[in-house]
Motif scaffolding. Structure first.
Motif, mmCIF file in Angstrom:
data_model
loop_
_atom_site.group_PDB
_atom_site.id
_atom_site.type_symbol
_atom_site.label_atom_id
_atom_site.label_comp_id
_atom_site.label_asym_id
_atom_site.label_seq_id
_atom_site.Cartn_x
_atom_site.Cartn_y
_atom_site.Cartn_z
ATOM 1 N N ILE A 156 0.498 -0.791 -0.411
ATOM 2 C CA ILE A 156 -0.126 -0.008 0.143
ATOM 3 C C ILE A 156 1.084 1.193 0.079
ATOM 4 C CG2 ILE A 156 -1.544 1.217 1.434
ATOM 5 C CD1 ILE A 156 -2.954 -1.562 2.406
ATOM 6 N N ASP A 157 1.942 1.273 0.947
ATOM 7 C CA ASP A 157 2.560 2.502 0.896
ATOM 8 C C ASP A 157 3.353 2.896 -0.391
ATOM 9 O OD1 ASP A 157 2.368 2.541 3.778
ATOM 10 O OD2 ASP A 157 4.057 1.521 4.390
ATOM 11 N N ALA A 158 3.743 1.346 -1.195
ATOM 12 C CA ALA A 158 4.557 1.778 -2.677
ATOM 13 C C ALA A 158 3.907 2.411 -3.669
ATOM 14 C CB ALA A 158 5.008 0.668 -2.956
ATOM 15 N N ALA A 159 2.043 2.026 -2.971
ATOM 16 C CA ALA A 159 1.617 1.991 -4.283
ATOM 17 C C ALA A 159 1.413 3.273 -3.834
ATOM 18 C CB ALA A 159 -0.302 1.369 -4.378
ATOM 19 N N ARG A 160 1.382 4.304 -2.638
ATOM 20 C CA ARG A 160 0.735 5.628 -2.516
ATOM 21 C C ARG A 160 1.581 6.673 -3.110
ATOM 22 N NH1 ARG A 160 -1.890 4.570 3.187
ATOM 23 N NH2 ARG A 160 -3.922 3.956 3.033
ATOM 24 N N GLY A 163 1.760 7.483 -6.159
ATOM 25 C CA GLY A 163 0.386 8.525 -6.844
ATOM 26 C C GLY A 163 -0.654 7.979 -6.846
ATOM 27 N N ALA A 164 -1.143 6.877 -6.094
ATOM 28 C CA ALA A 164 -2.443 6.462 -6.059
ATOM 29 C C ALA A 164 -3.307 6.507 -5.485
ATOM 30 C CB ALA A 164 -1.807 4.527 -5.838
ATOM 31 N N ASN A 165 -4.319 7.147 -5.085
ATOM 32 C CA ASN A 165 -5.123 7.608 -4.520
ATOM 33 C C ASN A 165 -5.787 6.377 -3.503
ATOM 34 O OD1 ASN A 165 -7.442 6.381 -6.296
ATOM 35 N ND2 ASN A 165 -7.213 8.765 -7.002
ATOM 36 N N GLU A 166 -6.808 6.454 -2.817
ATOM 37 C CA GLU A 166 -7.131 5.287 -1.720
ATOM 38 C C GLU A 166 -8.162 4.422 -3.422
ATOM 39 O OE1 GLU A 166 -6.831 5.195 0.882
ATOM 40 O OE2 GLU A 166 -5.392 6.930 1.202
ATOM 41 N N TRP A 167 -9.481 5.211 -3.637
ATOM 42 C CA TRP A 167 -9.800 4.361 -4.500
ATOM 43 C C TRP A 167 -8.823 3.531 -4.960
ATOM 44 C CZ3 TRP A 167 -14.805 2.142 -4.783
ATOM 45 C CH2 TRP A 167 -14.477 1.492 -6.225
ATOM 46 N N ASN A 168 -7.572 3.557 -5.861
ATOM 47 C CA ASN A 168 -7.060 3.349 -6.855
ATOM 48 C C ASN A 168 -6.371 1.581 -5.760
ATOM 49 O OD1 ASN A 168 -6.950 4.057 -9.511
ATOM 50 N ND2 ASN A 168 -5.467 5.858 -8.472
ATOM 51 N N VAL A 169 -5.557 2.764 -4.646
ATOM 52 C CA VAL A 169 -4.846 0.871 -3.711
ATOM 53 C C VAL A 169 -5.986 0.299 -3.384
ATOM 54 C CG1 VAL A 169 -4.020 0.583 -0.980
ATOM 55 C CG2 VAL A 169 -3.881 3.346 -2.516
ATOM 56 N N LEU A 170 -7.386 0.629 -3.132
ATOM 57 C CA LEU A 170 -8.839 -0.310 -3.224
ATOM 58 C C LEU A 170 -8.565 -1.530 -4.015
ATOM 59 C CD1 LEU A 170 -10.974 -1.699 -0.925
ATOM 60 C CD2 LEU A 170 -12.293 0.377 -2.178
ATOM 61 N N THR A 171 -8.687 -0.471 -5.065
ATOM 62 C CA THR A 171 -9.206 -1.710 -6.527
ATOM 63 C C THR A 171 -8.424 -2.364 -6.937
ATOM 64 O OG1 THR A 171 -9.302 0.653 -7.749
ATOM 65 C CG2 THR A 171 -11.771 -0.386 -7.305
#
Length: 259
Positions: A156-160, A163-171
């Motif tokens: 999750i930290d890498a995704a953020r 530049g991933a937002n919360e929705w992108n992290v979830l999906t």
């Protein structure tokens, strides 16, 4: 080691022998479960010729699919909420979820009956559907939560960081990772809904029934091998769901290993 294997074999024998006994006599032309006369499929023909029974089968399938689908959606969201909750609230929510798992079905069924009576909800399709959704949600949570706990926070930290937002992290991170748990929860909920009797018996109304309640009603009227045939078909369908779930989990593990 040999003793443990013998004990395991004995347990499986006790569990499965009555089922095989029931299946065996579903092909008996004699009409009883005491003496096998000859092989016949008449009892299965009787089941498929019963229009009312086929409607009940349709009701059961619709209830199982709808309740398991909705319970999976709610259960996944609930598992994510428990996972991200603070430690004190996490333990409380998890305990409340587990209490519903271990609570006797009779108490749950009676509670729903009282609730629907007070709320003025007519017993039938709606009451059965809501009940099945409710007791399936804790099952989904227990299937999904371990997969969330296995997930490394660095993903999750890498995704953020990318530049991933919360929705992108979830999906794109969380949901793909816990997909095996989601499928496990769905199939477990589907099986529980399809087989449930105790809760359904309390909340079903006149003009609406499911297979488990129908089998119980027919068995009370006397021994009929059509009940054996119906029970056999129900057992085979449940077995089919287990096999499908096993194949899907095996494929998911293989894909995970390749990655």
């Amino acid at each position: 080691m040999k003793v443990s294997r013998l004990y395991l074999a004995f347990v499986f024998f006790v569990l499965y022998m009555p089922i095989f006994y029931l299946i065996y006599y579903s092909f008996n032309s004699g009409g009883t479960m005491h003496h096998f006369e000859s092989f016949t499929l008449d009892w299965y023909k009787e089941v498929f010729a019963d229009t009312r029974l086929l409607i009940i089968v349709l009701h059961t399938i619709i209830i199982a699919l709808l309740s398991s689908s909705l319970a999976t959606i709610i259960g996944v969201l609930g598992a994510i909420a428990i996972y991200y909750a603070k430690h004190r609230w996490k333990q409380t929510l998890l305990t409340l979820n587990n209490v519903l798992i271990v609570s006797p079905d009779v108490i749950i069924g009676a509670s729903f009956l009282i609730l629907f009576t007070i709320a003025g909800i007519q017993l039938g399709f709606t009451s059965v559907l809501l009940s099945h959704i409710a007791f399936s949600i804790p099952i989904v949570v227990l299937m999904v939560l371990p997969k969330l706990q296995e997930m490394s926070p660095t993903l999750i930290d890498a995704a953020r960081d990318l530049g991933a937002n919360e929705w992108n992290v979830l999906t794109k991170v969380v949901l793909p990772y816990i997909t095996p748990g989601i499928f496990a929860g769905f199939f477990m909920a589907l099986t529980y809904s399809f087989d449930d009797f105790a809760v359904t018996f309390f909340v079903t109304g006149n003009g609406f029934s499911t297979l488990s309640v129908e089998i119980y009603s027919r068995a009370r009227q006397g021994i009929s091998l059509s009940v054996n045939a119906l029970s056999t078909l129900l057992f085979l369908f449940t077995l089919f769901l287990v096999v499908v779930y096993y194949i899907m989990t095996q494929r998911a593990s293989v894909k995970g290993g390749k990655k």
